[in-house]
Scaffold this active site. Structure first.
Site, PDB file in Angstrom:
ATOM      1  N   LYS A 104     -14.083  30.889 -11.152  1.00 20.58           N
ATOM      2  CA  LYS A 104     -14.071  29.790 -10.181  1.00 20.58           C
ATOM      3  C   LYS A 104     -13.837  28.419 -10.846  1.00 20.58           C
ATOM      4  CE  LYS A 104     -15.292  31.859  -6.134  1.00 20.58           C
ATOM      5  NZ  LYS A 104     -16.029  33.032  -6.421  1.00 20.58           N
TER       6      LYS A 104
ATOM      7  N   SER B  11     -13.699  39.237 -13.320  1.00 19.47           N
ATOM      8  CA  SER B  11     -13.752  37.872 -12.787  1.00 19.47           C
ATOM      9  C   SER B  11     -15.088  37.164 -12.982  1.00 19.47           C
ATOM     10  CB  SER B  11     -13.390  37.883 -11.298  1.00 19.47           C
ATOM     11  OG  SER B  11     -14.231  38.770 -10.586  1.00 19.47           O
TER      12      SER B  11
ATOM     13  N   GLU C  67     -17.537  24.337   0.141  1.00 14.50           N
ATOM     14  CA  GLU C  67     -18.247  25.408   0.840  1.00 14.50           C
ATOM     15  C   GLU C  67     -18.587  26.468  -0.193  1.00 14.50           C
ATOM     16  OE1 GLU C  67     -14.941  25.359   0.666  1.00 14.50           O
ATOM     17  OE2 GLU C  67     -14.747  27.346  -0.234  1.00 14.50           O
TER      18      GLU C  67
HETATM   19  C1  LIG Z   1     -16.040  34.277  -5.721  1.00 13.65           C
HETATM   20  C2  LIG Z   1     -15.800  35.437  -6.591  1.00 13.65           C
HETATM   21  C3  LIG Z   1     -14.805  36.406  -6.300  1.00 13.65           C
HETATM   22  C4  LIG Z   1     -14.014  36.392  -5.040  1.00 13.65           C
HETATM   23  O1  LIG Z   1     -13.171  35.295  -4.859  1.00 13.65           O
HETATM   24  P1  LIG Z   1     -11.612  35.370  -5.080  1.00 13.65           P
HETATM   25  O2  LIG Z   1     -11.114  34.091  -4.524  1.00 13.65           O
HETATM   26  O3  LIG Z   1     -11.105  36.567  -4.301  1.00 13.65           O
HETATM   27  O4  LIG Z   1     -11.366  35.536  -6.531  1.00 13.65           O
HETATM   28  C5  LIG Z   1     -14.579  37.414  -7.204  1.00 13.65           C
HETATM   29  N1  LIG Z   1     -15.309  37.526  -8.342  1.00 13.65           N
HETATM   30  C6  LIG Z   1     -16.268  36.646  -8.657  1.00 13.65           C
HETATM   31  C7  LIG Z   1     -17.035  36.816  -9.916  1.00 13.65           C
HETATM   32  C8  LIG Z   1     -16.560  35.564  -7.795  1.00 13.65           C
HETATM   33  O5  LIG Z   1     -17.526  34.684  -8.115  1.00 13.65           O
END
Ligand SMILES: *Cc1c(COP(=O)(O)O)cnc(C)c1O
Length: 413
Positions: free
Chosen positions: A106, A395, A128
């Protein structure tokens, strides 16, 4: 479903109206249009300014910790080869976005938007958040640059995500619980849009994924594309060629777009996005907008949405609050219809299995979001030849999910 012949390039969109095919655009109140046009212009100027790029790279290196490693997951690879026919089983790599400051991808996007807000002279930032990861990243960069930060969060999520609410407050942000609708992420986004219209002159709206009205989906994608750009270079250094497949989880779709976009015109690279199937797409309790939804308009753009028969937005369900959104970025809707990306879905139960396996085999506790994608790696890797190179976008890290998973496994902390 392929409605159109494949274009010469999948990387040219959106058009000047912000459309990816029939998706995207800007369906907003007239009062928001001047703000959105201002933002579009400021972003175009920033993109053309070498000093903006230099700032992104410098803070990326010294504050976020980029580049994130591309890591060969050797024990997971061997484990899955043990389940494959002889000579099969892809070689699996993790793109380690969980090692970024604040623990997920993020922050890549938030850095870009906060540097842009500074250029535009906007001292007040609104955002948000659902699970709280985007709120924490925004509060972090606002603290770093001395900006006022207001985070809208559904009242239900405020209850569920207490540690992240506390983090945001420690960082100096004001967290406003939203009591309307289902009191979750989509209601928080409605409220943030309302704030933006009423505080036109001093406020910048920092959106957390590839959603919202144009230029947000393209701008957030550009800021996240550092993931795919690094992956390409790192794989060339490690293996001397491009990967054979990419896979990432999808909430709004920003970590996935960031990995995918630089590879969209490398037609031999297979690309998989993984939505949250919750209790199963047939159960109705899920967040799989492409697999189980249909096109409509929400939060300023046309895309696939979860809706009931009357066209009302339906509740999303996922074990992972970060995937609990009833829509998906418009570029994904287009890539789905063009057939360039294959969209799969993973249930809560499959996700928990992958969460355990990754922790035990690799010593990496993943967030529940990328554990969805990992569960599909467990299915796909054994069907591929041994020389197949597969990249999973890891992610985020799982620390935020420990209390929830402990509860599911019947443990007290
Ligand atoms: C917020 C989040 C997501 C989902 O958001 P995307 O916009 O689809 O990437 C995925 N993985 C993590 C670790 C997150 O914090």
């Amino acid at each position: 479903m392929t409605l159109n012949p494949a274009p010469n390039s999948f990387r040219t969109g959106p058009d000047e109206r912000g459309r990816f095919g029939i998706f995207g655009g800007r369906f907003v109140a007239e009062t928001l249009m001047p703000l959105i046009l201002d933002l579009e212009k400021a972003y175009a100027d920033a993109k053309a300014d070498p000093s903006f790029k230099a700032d992104m790279e410098s803070y990326g290196t010294h504050y976020i910790g980029r580049p994130s490693p591309l890591y060969f997951a050797e024990r997971l690879t061997e484990h899955l080869r043990g389940k494959a026919p002889a000579g099969q089983g892809a070689k699996i790599f993790f793109k380690r976005e969980e090692l970024n400051h604040t623990g997920s991808h993020k922050v890549n996007n938030v850095l870009g938007q906060i540097l842009l807000a500074r250029r535009m002279g906007k001292p007040r930032i609104i955002a948000e958040t659902g699970a709280g990861q985007h709120g924490v990243a925004t509060a972090t960069l606002c603290a770093r640059f001395g900006l006022k930060c207001v985070v809208y969060m559904g009242a239900v999520d405020v209850e569920r995500q207490a540690p992240n609410v506390f983090r945001m407050k420690m960082l100096g942000a004001e967290v406003i619980p939203v009591q309307s609708g289902t009191r979750t992420l989509k209601d928080a986004m409605n409220e943030a849009l309302r704030d933006w219209v009423t505080n036109v002159s001093d406020t910048f709206y920092c959106i957390g994924t590839v959603a919202g009205p144009h230029p947000y989906p393209a701008m957030v994608r550009d800021f996240q594309s550092v993931i795919g750009i690094e992956t390409k270079q790192q794989m060339l250094e490690m293996e001397g060629r491009l990967p054979d497949s990419l896979i990432a989880c999808i909430g709004g779709g920003s970590n996935a777009m960031g990995l995918f976009h630089p590879f969209l015109d490398d037609r031999d690279v297979e690309i998989y996005g993984v939505e949250a199937a919750g209790h199963g797409v047939q159960s109705g309790l899920h967040a799989a907008s492409l697999t189980g939804g249909r096109p409509g308009v929400l939060h300023g753009n046309r895309t696939y949405l979860l809706m009931n028969e009357d066209g009302q937005i339906a509740d999303a369900h996922s074990i992972s609050a970060g995937l609990d959104y009833p829509g998906i970025g418009p570029e994904h809707a287009w890539l789905h219809e063009m057939g360039r990306v294959t969209y799969l879905s993973a249930t809560d139960a499959e996700t928990l299995e992958a969460f355990k396996l990754c922790s035990m085999l690799e010593g990496i506790i993943p967030a529940l979001e990328p554990a969805h994608a990992l569960s599909k790696v467990m299915e796909l890797a054994p069907t591929k030849p041994a020389e197949h190179l597969m990249v999973l976008n890891l992610s985020g890290r799982g620390d935020k999910d420990i209390p929830q998973v402990a509860q599911i496994f019947g443990q007290t902390l």
